[in-house]
Scaffold this active site. Structure first.
Site, PDB file in Angstrom:
ATOM      1  N   ARG A 105       0.820  -1.218   0.000  1.00  0.00           N
ATOM      2  CA  ARG A 105       0.000   0.000   0.000  1.00  0.00           C
ATOM      3  C   ARG A 105       0.853   1.267   0.000  1.00  0.00           C
ATOM      4  NH1 ARG A 105      -5.459  -1.084   1.818  1.00  0.00           N
ATOM      5  NH2 ARG A 105      -5.998  -2.731   0.371  1.00  0.00           N
ATOM      6  N   TYR A 110     -14.232 -13.058   0.336  1.00  0.00           N
ATOM      7  CA  TYR A 110     -14.913 -11.793   0.020  1.00  0.00           C
ATOM      8  C   TYR A 110     -16.214 -12.043  -0.727  1.00  0.00           C
ATOM      9  CZ  TYR A 110     -11.632  -8.174   1.472  1.00  0.00           C
ATOM     10  OH  TYR A 110     -10.874  -7.310   2.224  1.00  0.00           O
ATOM     11  N   ASP A 155      -6.674  -3.430  -7.498  1.00  0.00           N
ATOM     12  CA  ASP A 155      -7.245  -4.063  -6.311  1.00  0.00           C
ATOM     13  C   ASP A 155      -7.445  -5.546  -6.566  1.00  0.00           C
ATOM     14  OD1 ASP A 155      -8.364  -3.013  -3.588  1.00  0.00           O
ATOM     15  OD2 ASP A 155      -9.653  -4.665  -4.202  1.00  0.00           O
ATOM     16  N   ARG A 169      -7.529  11.120  -5.988  1.00  0.00           N
ATOM     17  CA  ARG A 169      -8.673  10.222  -5.850  1.00  0.00           C
ATOM     18  C   ARG A 169      -9.959  10.963  -5.499  1.00  0.00           C
ATOM     19  NH1 ARG A 169     -10.757   7.000  -6.061  1.00  0.00           N
ATOM     20  NH2 ARG A 169     -11.153   5.895  -4.155  1.00  0.00           N
ATOM     21  N   ARG A 193      -3.739   6.413   0.836  1.00  0.00           N
ATOM     22  CA  ARG A 193      -4.313   7.654   1.364  1.00  0.00           C
ATOM     23  C   ARG A 193      -3.419   8.411   2.336  1.00  0.00           C
ATOM     24  NH1 ARG A 193     -10.011   5.061   2.918  1.00  0.00           N
ATOM     25  NH2 ARG A 193      -8.547   3.380   3.267  1.00  0.00           N
TER      26      ARG A 193
HETATM   27  C1  LIG Z   1      -7.622  -7.390   1.045  1.00  0.00           C
HETATM   28  C2  LIG Z   1      -7.167  -6.526  -0.114  1.00  0.00           C
HETATM   29  C3  LIG Z   1      -7.957  -5.582  -0.837  1.00  0.00           C
HETATM   30  N1  LIG Z   1      -7.129  -5.024  -1.801  1.00  0.00           N
HETATM   31  C4  LIG Z   1      -5.871  -5.549  -1.710  1.00  0.00           C
HETATM   32  C5  LIG Z   1      -5.878  -6.531  -0.691  1.00  0.00           C
HETATM   33  C6  LIG Z   1      -4.711  -7.418  -0.341  1.00  0.00           C
HETATM   34  C7  LIG Z   1      -3.734  -6.735   0.530  1.00  0.00           C
HETATM   35  C8  LIG Z   1      -4.200  -6.586   1.947  1.00  0.00           C
HETATM   36  O1  LIG Z   1      -4.280  -7.600   2.635  1.00  0.00           O
HETATM   37  O2  LIG Z   1      -4.466  -5.442   2.330  1.00  0.00           O
HETATM   38  C9  LIG Z   1      -4.706  -5.290  -2.557  1.00  0.00           C
HETATM   39  C10 LIG Z   1      -4.418  -3.899  -2.948  1.00  0.00           C
HETATM   40  N2  LIG Z   1      -5.217  -2.800  -2.911  1.00  0.00           N
HETATM   41  C11 LIG Z   1      -4.553  -1.727  -3.401  1.00  0.00           C
HETATM   42  C12 LIG Z   1      -3.278  -2.152  -3.834  1.00  0.00           C
HETATM   43  C13 LIG Z   1      -2.368  -1.230  -4.632  1.00  0.00           C
HETATM   44  C14 LIG Z   1      -0.968  -1.281  -4.556  1.00  0.00           C
HETATM   45  C15 LIG Z   1      -0.313  -0.875  -3.248  1.00  0.00           C
HETATM   46  O3  LIG Z   1      -0.148  -1.759  -2.373  1.00  0.00           O
HETATM   47  O4  LIG Z   1       0.111   0.280  -3.149  1.00  0.00           O
HETATM   48  C16 LIG Z   1      -3.161  -3.504  -3.518  1.00  0.00           C
HETATM   49  C17 LIG Z   1      -1.972  -4.423  -3.713  1.00  0.00           C
HETATM   50  C18 LIG Z   1      -5.047  -0.346  -3.506  1.00  0.00           C
HETATM   51  C19 LIG Z   1      -6.129   0.071  -2.593  1.00  0.00           C
HETATM   52  N3  LIG Z   1      -7.281  -0.609  -2.333  1.00  0.00           N
HETATM   53  C20 LIG Z   1      -8.058   0.140  -1.486  1.00  0.00           C
HETATM   54  C21 LIG Z   1      -7.387   1.362  -1.182  1.00  0.00           C
HETATM   55  C22 LIG Z   1      -7.915   2.485  -0.283  1.00  0.00           C
HETATM   56  C23 LIG Z   1      -9.148   3.131  -0.813  1.00  0.00           C
HETATM   57  C24 LIG Z   1      -8.990   4.315  -1.745  1.00  0.00           C
HETATM   58  O5  LIG Z   1      -7.947   4.526  -2.359  1.00  0.00           O
HETATM   59  O6  LIG Z   1      -9.961   5.045  -1.877  1.00  0.00           O
HETATM   60  C25 LIG Z   1      -6.177   1.325  -1.889  1.00  0.00           C
HETATM   61  C26 LIG Z   1      -5.129   2.377  -1.944  1.00  0.00           C
HETATM   62  C27 LIG Z   1      -9.398  -0.267  -1.015  1.00  0.00           C
HETATM   63  C28 LIG Z   1      -9.484  -1.610  -0.425  1.00  0.00           C
HETATM   64  N4  LIG Z   1      -9.418  -2.782  -1.125  1.00  0.00           N
HETATM   65  C29 LIG Z   1      -9.513  -3.846  -0.248  1.00  0.00           C
HETATM   66  C30 LIG Z   1      -9.660  -3.313   1.067  1.00  0.00           C
HETATM   67  C31 LIG Z   1      -9.807  -4.126   2.322  1.00  0.00           C
HETATM   68  C32 LIG Z   1      -9.633  -1.910   0.947  1.00  0.00           C
HETATM   69  C33 LIG Z   1      -9.670  -0.893   2.071  1.00  0.00           C
HETATM   70  C34 LIG Z   1     -10.966  -0.225   2.224  1.00  0.00           C
HETATM   71  C35 LIG Z   1     -10.811   1.039   3.058  1.00  0.00           C
HETATM   72  O7  LIG Z   1      -9.752   1.284   3.611  1.00  0.00           O
HETATM   73  O8  LIG Z   1     -11.789   1.767   3.081  1.00  0.00           O
HETATM   74  C36 LIG Z   1      -9.397  -5.258  -0.655  1.00  0.00           C
END
Ligand SMILES: Cc1c2[nH]c(c1CCC(=O)O)Cc1[nH]c(c(CCC(=O)O)c1C)Cc1[nH]c(c(CCC(=O)O)c1C)Cc1[nH]c(c(C)c1CCC(=O)O)C2
Length: 369
Positions: free
Chosen positions: A39, A166, A88, A52, A43
């Site tokens: 990540r 999920y 994602d 975003r 944010r």
């Molecule tokens: C479980 C999982 C997800 N997504 C992902 C996982 C596996 C890694 C882990 O265990 O965290 C993988 C993921 N998601 C994202 C990346 C991008 C690359 C990186 O790591 O920088 C990667 C590799 C961007 C993202 N994916 C997400 C964000 C944050 C939301 C946004 O940008 O608006 C980002 C940067 C959203 C997301 N997507 C997911 C969740 C649980 C969330 C968070 C929701 C929240 O915080 O409100 C599902």
């Protein structure tokens, strides 16, 4: 496809200038320990929040230009040794026909999750990844050009069990009891779903390499909710199958791309994970570095595993924690990272301190060898 996107082809990429991450993944000699953060595009960066703002999360994922910009943002601030494509894991269930929305304050949400085995009929079995996930491939190709060979670009996918959980839970969960109920009540249907996901993931990862990904990480983020026996039955065989099939296909094409498996909280399966066809095993912070080395017997490179919350500590303390971590893992066959992703309330400055500490301490340690 727009005319402009048509011109961005997966070829003639700029030459890679810093291959430290790739060398460490293969256990080769390095001048400093490479570091990146899960990540790292997120944010916690004001420029990420600005890019975003007011935009739908999955629409952003579908824009190659937006994904490219978000992937590059952290590299402009910190000397990371690798970048991970902004996307994602839930784009795979979407490609299989499920609706997924990102709900502010709640996270990913499936309005119609899978409830019973009959619901598997709703899923697309044969997914044309070039059609359904072509936007990810285009994002990778564009980013690989725009990164100008600065560092390697990592592609990724969620692992079958994490995606299955999920798809059944419909979002985040504390107990994962809806998904785990399937494992105990419907083991056959569970295996059917896991197999379907595996087939799509293999194609998806191969498509990412064809588009320009230089390494691949498979996220089994929900491994810890399983016990050792369930992990062995419902996660491990699919993780192994993915790496084997991806590697066999790449070998045919004369390609060799390191693969990382990150099974969060699966400390009980460390030995098995180190014999699963992956070059690198990613670790969360619940594992002691030295014992992880001992238990994996030098068979694989290791990645991780500072507690992300250590980034709340003052910079000097971060530096001490990093030094201890490096001493535990050693500098060879090691990629420094956090044990999970960066949180939105963390200060960019402290991420910089983490990266700098890894580089500085490891350079000194390598000089003394
Ligand atoms: C479980 C999982 C997800 N997504 C992902 C996982 C596996 C890694 C882990 O265990 O965290 C993988 C993921 N998601 C994202 C990346 C991008 C690359 C990186 O790591 O920088 C990667 C590799 C961007 C993202 N994916 C997400 C964000 C944050 C939301 C946004 O940008 O608006 C980002 C940067 C959203 C997301 N997507 C997911 C969740 C649980 C969330 C968070 C929701 C929240 O915080 O409100 C599902």
């Amino acid at each position: 496809m727009s005319k402009q996107e048509n011109l961005i082809l997966p070829k003639d990429f700029p030459q890679l200038k810093n291959d430290t991450f790739l060398r460490a993944a293969r256990g080769e000699e390095i001048e400093h320990v490479p570091v990146w953060c899960m990540r790292q595009a997120g944010r916690y960066l004001p420029e990420f929040r600005e890019s975003r703002a007011g935009k739908d999360f999955f629409e952003t994922c579908q824009s190659p230009e937006a994904c490219c910009e978000l992937t590059l943002q952290p590299l402009r601030r910190f000397p990371f040794d690798a970048a991970i494509i902004f996307s994602d894991i839930l784009v795979v269930p979407q490609a299989m026909g499920m609706d997924v929305q990102m709900v502010a304050g709640k996270g990913p949400t499936f309005p119609e999750p899978l409830k019973e085995p009959e619901d598997l009929q709703r899923l697309q079995v044969k997914v044309d990844t070039a059609k359904e996930l072509g936007y990810v491939f285009r994002a990778i190709t564009l980013t690989r050009h725009k990164i100008e060979g600065k560092v390697p670009l990592i592609g990724f996918s969620g692992a079958p069990w994490t995606l299955m959980s999920y798809m059944i839970e419909g979002g985040g969960s504390n107990t994962h009891s809806k998904a785990k109920r399937w494992l105990y009540q419907h083991p056959e249907a569970s295996h059917m779903l896991l197999k379907m996901l595996t087939d799509v993931i293999v194609e998806y990862l191969l498509g990412q390499v064809a588009a320009g990904a230089q390494a691949l990480q498979v996220f089994e983020s929900h491994a810890g909710i399983l016990g050792p026996a369930e992990f062995k039955e419902f996660s491990l065989p699919y993780l192994r199958d993915i790496a084997r099939r991806v590697k066999d296909k790449l070998k045919e094409a004369g390609q060799d791309v390191p693969m990382i498996v990150f099974a969060k909280d699966a400390h009980y399966a460390l030995e098995e994970l180190s014999q699963s066809n992956y070059e690198v095993v990613g670790l969360d912070w619940t594992i002691d570095p030295l014992s992880a080395r001992e238990r994996t017997g030098g068979k694989v490179s290791l990645q991780g595993n500072m507690d992300p919350c250590a980034l709340y500590a003052p910079k000097e303390r971060i530096s001490d924690i990093v030094k201890k971590m490096l001493e535990g893992f050693g500098t060879r066959g090691y990629i420094a990272n956090l044990g999970h992703g960066v949180y939105p309330d963390m200060t960019p400055e402290n991420i910089g301190a983490f990266v700098e500490a890894v580089h500085q301490h490891s350079k000194q340690m390598i000089k003394q060898i």
